[in-house]
Design a protein around this motif. Structure first.
Motif, PDB file in Angstrom:
ATOM      1  N   LEU A  55       0.823  -1.212   0.000  1.00 49.21           N
ATOM      2  CA  LEU A  55       0.000   0.000   0.000  1.00 49.21           C
ATOM      3  C   LEU A  55       0.856   1.260   0.000  1.00 49.21           C
ATOM      4  O   LEU A  55       0.557   2.221  -0.723  1.00 49.21           O
ATOM      5  N   VAL A  56       1.924   1.253   0.800  1.00 49.51           N
ATOM      6  CA  VAL A  56       2.816   2.420   0.838  1.00 49.51           C
ATOM      7  C   VAL A  56       3.493   2.618  -0.512  1.00 49.51           C
ATOM      8  O   VAL A  56       3.598   3.740  -1.010  1.00 49.51           O
ATOM      9  N   ALA A  57       3.957   1.512  -1.113  1.00 44.71           N
ATOM     10  CA  ALA A  57       4.595   1.611  -2.428  1.00 44.71           C
ATOM     11  C   ALA A  57       3.623   2.141  -3.483  1.00 44.71           C
ATOM     12  O   ALA A  57       3.999   2.906  -4.369  1.00 44.71           O
ATOM     13  N   TYR A  58       2.370   1.739  -3.370  1.00 50.56           N
ATOM     14  CA  TYR A  58       1.341   2.188  -4.317  1.00 50.56           C
ATOM     15  C   TYR A  58       1.047   3.678  -4.134  1.00 50.56           C
ATOM     16  O   TYR A  58       0.967   4.439  -5.113  1.00 50.56           O
ATOM     17  N   LEU A  59       0.894   4.111  -2.889  1.00 56.47           N
ATOM     18  CA  LEU A  59       0.541   5.510  -2.622  1.00 56.47           C
ATOM     19  C   LEU A  59       1.732   6.444  -2.753  1.00 56.47           C
ATOM     20  O   LEU A  59       1.586   7.593  -3.175  1.00 56.47           O
ATOM     21  N   TRP A  60       2.927   5.942  -2.387  1.00 53.95           N
ATOM     22  CA  TRP A  60       4.110   6.800  -2.360  1.00 53.95           C
ATOM     23  C   TRP A  60       4.816   6.811  -3.716  1.00 53.95           C
ATOM     24  O   TRP A  60       5.080   7.860  -4.285  1.00 53.95           O
ATOM     25  N   PHE A  61       5.123   5.611  -4.226  1.00 50.06           N
ATOM     26  CA  PHE A  61       5.908   5.505  -5.452  1.00 50.06           C
ATOM     27  C   PHE A  61       5.061   5.211  -6.684  1.00 50.06           C
ATOM     28  O   PHE A  61       5.587   5.021  -7.769  1.00 50.06           O
ATOM     29  N   LYS A  62       3.722   5.134  -6.478  1.00 53.54           N
ATOM     30  CA  LYS A  62       2.803   4.868  -7.583  1.00 53.54           C
ATOM     31  C   LYS A  62       3.097   3.526  -8.255  1.00 53.54           C
ATOM     32  O   LYS A  62       2.896   3.353  -9.469  1.00 53.54           O
ATOM     33  N   ASP A  63       3.574   2.563  -7.457  1.00 52.21           N
ATOM     34  CA  ASP A  63       3.798   1.220  -7.984  1.00 52.21           C
ATOM     35  C   ASP A  63       2.455   0.593  -8.369  1.00 52.21           C
ATOM     36  O   ASP A  63       1.425   0.884  -7.761  1.00 52.21           O
ATOM     37  N   LYS A  64       2.509  -0.298  -9.357  1.00 55.53           N
ATOM     38  CA  LYS A  64       1.295  -0.962  -9.808  1.00 55.53           C
ATOM     39  C   LYS A  64       0.770  -1.904  -8.730  1.00 55.53           C
ATOM     40  O   LYS A  64       1.525  -2.636  -8.090  1.00 55.53           O
ATOM     41  N   ALA A 103      10.886   0.407   4.966  1.00 57.68           N
ATOM     42  CA  ALA A 103      11.381  -0.424   3.866  1.00 57.68           C
ATOM     43  C   ALA A 103      11.375   0.347   2.547  1.00 57.68           C
ATOM     44  O   ALA A 103      12.333   0.286   1.768  1.00 57.68           O
ATOM     45  N   ASN A 104      10.313   1.089   2.316  1.00 62.74           N
ATOM     46  CA  ASN A 104      10.238   1.875   1.083  1.00 62.74           C
ATOM     47  C   ASN A 104      11.218   3.045   1.102  1.00 62.74           C
ATOM     48  O   ASN A 104      11.825   3.367   0.078  1.00 62.74           O
ATOM     49  N   PHE A 105      11.382   3.677   2.271  1.00 62.99           N
ATOM     50  CA  PHE A 105      12.351   4.762   2.396  1.00 62.99           C
ATOM     51  C   PHE A 105      13.773   4.243   2.164  1.00 62.99           C
ATOM     52  O   PHE A 105      14.572   4.868   1.459  1.00 62.99           O
ATOM     53  N   THR A 106      14.071   3.080   2.765  1.00 58.33           N
ATOM     54  CA  THR A 106      15.401   2.493   2.612  1.00 58.33           C
ATOM     55  C   THR A 106      15.674   2.130   1.160  1.00 58.33           C
ATOM     56  O   THR A 106      16.767   2.386   0.631  1.00 58.33           O
ATOM     57  N   LYS A 145       6.034  -7.928 -10.542  1.00 50.96           N
ATOM     58  CA  LYS A 145       6.247  -7.009  -9.429  1.00 50.96           C
ATOM     59  C   LYS A 145       5.045  -6.120  -9.252  1.00 50.96           C
ATOM     60  O   LYS A 145       4.407  -5.728 -10.209  1.00 50.96           O
ATOM     61  N   VAL A 146       4.718  -5.777  -8.004  1.00 46.83           N
ATOM     62  CA  VAL A 146       3.604  -4.877  -7.728  1.00 46.83           C
ATOM     63  C   VAL A 146       4.142  -3.515  -7.369  1.00 46.83           C
ATOM     64  O   VAL A 146       5.259  -3.378  -6.935  1.00 46.83           O
TER      65      VAL A 146
END
Length: 307
Positions: free
Chosen positions: A113-122, A176-179, A306-307
């Protein structure tokens, strides 16, 4: 061929050992946190881990990797150690070690969810179903605790501790996403040492305001020593070896084994009851995590994407 099989067997044993160690951490928190208090207990945990990891950093000559990275390491130390550790310490004042270890497996859900909202990952279909299934699992874990007797005692105070564990999982996901974004070039040992040291600097002065009124028991002291040395310092060393040998994705498969050991150690040493809701709810969460991470999938071709 024989050597390769030996290496694979050894790495499999190391995965199981790591899961058993991290599963035991919830038992140690359950024992020591009530006597020390969550803040002091976790400050001591990070201090002990730092005393073990920092010398290793110099032994492997990786200390130069931390130059100029301290602001980012303090962010990671806050999100990946200081805040989640204290939240876990607070949660284990009420929740069983087994239940806390199961709830901890929601971290990959928050990571997606963080990757989706922060980095716009699929966000894949598998991930969506995995998140829904994971949320169902959390609800099932909470249901019987709230429904039994909403009058007094542990059941009536279950919501805040559960939210604390979920908050810790969210912190892990943010970290994890920040790192990955800002510290991906730094080796794991340097990341771990720097973040543990940063967390120690943050927690130690705060912990002085939360000193216990009585001296903790020898069992509680033993718990924090084992938590800092074995469950943090030594566990990181094993984890680094697995990352180097198997890659991050395979090494993270330890996530599926941690709640098994968390429930087992809690039942064995703390006489915790393993309820049907724990088994069903935990199964839903782990299945959801498997969908999210691509271990299983609604569509095999999409499951590895990958998501």
């Amino acid at each position: 061929m024989k050597t390769t099989q030996g290496i694979q067997a050894r790495q499999g044993l190391e995965l199981i050992l790591l899961a058993s160690i991290w599963g035991a951490s919830f038992m140690f928190m359950r024992i020591g946190s009530p006597e020390f208090g969550p803040v002091l207990f976790m400050a001591m945990r990070t201090l002990i881990a730092s005393l073990l990891l920092v010398p290793l950093l110099f032994l492997y000559r990786q200390q130069s990797a931390l130059a100029g990275q301290w602001p980012k390491l303090f962010i990671v130390g806050t999100l990946n150690t200081a805040i989640p550790f204290v939240l876990f310490g607070y949660a284990t004042l009420t929740l069983s070690a087994g239940l806390t270890s199961i709830l901890n497996t929601t971290t990959p859900m928050f990571g997606v969810l963080v990757a989706y909202l922060w980095f716009k990952d699929k966000l894949s279909l598998n991930a969506v179903f995995g998140i829904v299934l994971g949320c169902l699992g959390v609800y099932l874990l909470m249901y019987d605790k709230i429904a039994v007797t909403p009058s007094s005692g542990e059941e009536s105070n279950i919501l805040l501790p559960v939210l604390a564990v979920m908050g810790a999982a969210l912190c892990y996901a943010l970290s994890a996403n920040f790192t990955k974004r800002y510290l991906g070039h730094i080796k794991p040992l340097a990341q771990a040492s720097g973040s543990q040291l940063a967390a120690t600097v943050l927690l130690t002065p705060i912990s002085l305001f939360f000193l216990p009124s009585t001296m903790p028991s020898s069992l509680a002291i033993t718990s924090v020593v084992l938590l800092g040395t074995v469950c943090t310092g030594i566990a990181y060393i094993i984890f680094f070896r697995l990352i180097a040998a198997l890659g991050p994705a395979t090494a993270m498969s330890v996530t599926y084994l941690i709640p098994v050991f968390g429930v087992f150690w809690g039942a064995l040493f703390l006489n915790e009851v393993v309820s049907t809701s724990m088994l069903v709810g935990g199964g839903c969460i782990l299945t959801g995590v498997a969908l999210i991470t691509g271990v299983i999938g609604l569509n095999k071709k999409k499951a590895v994407a990958k998501v």
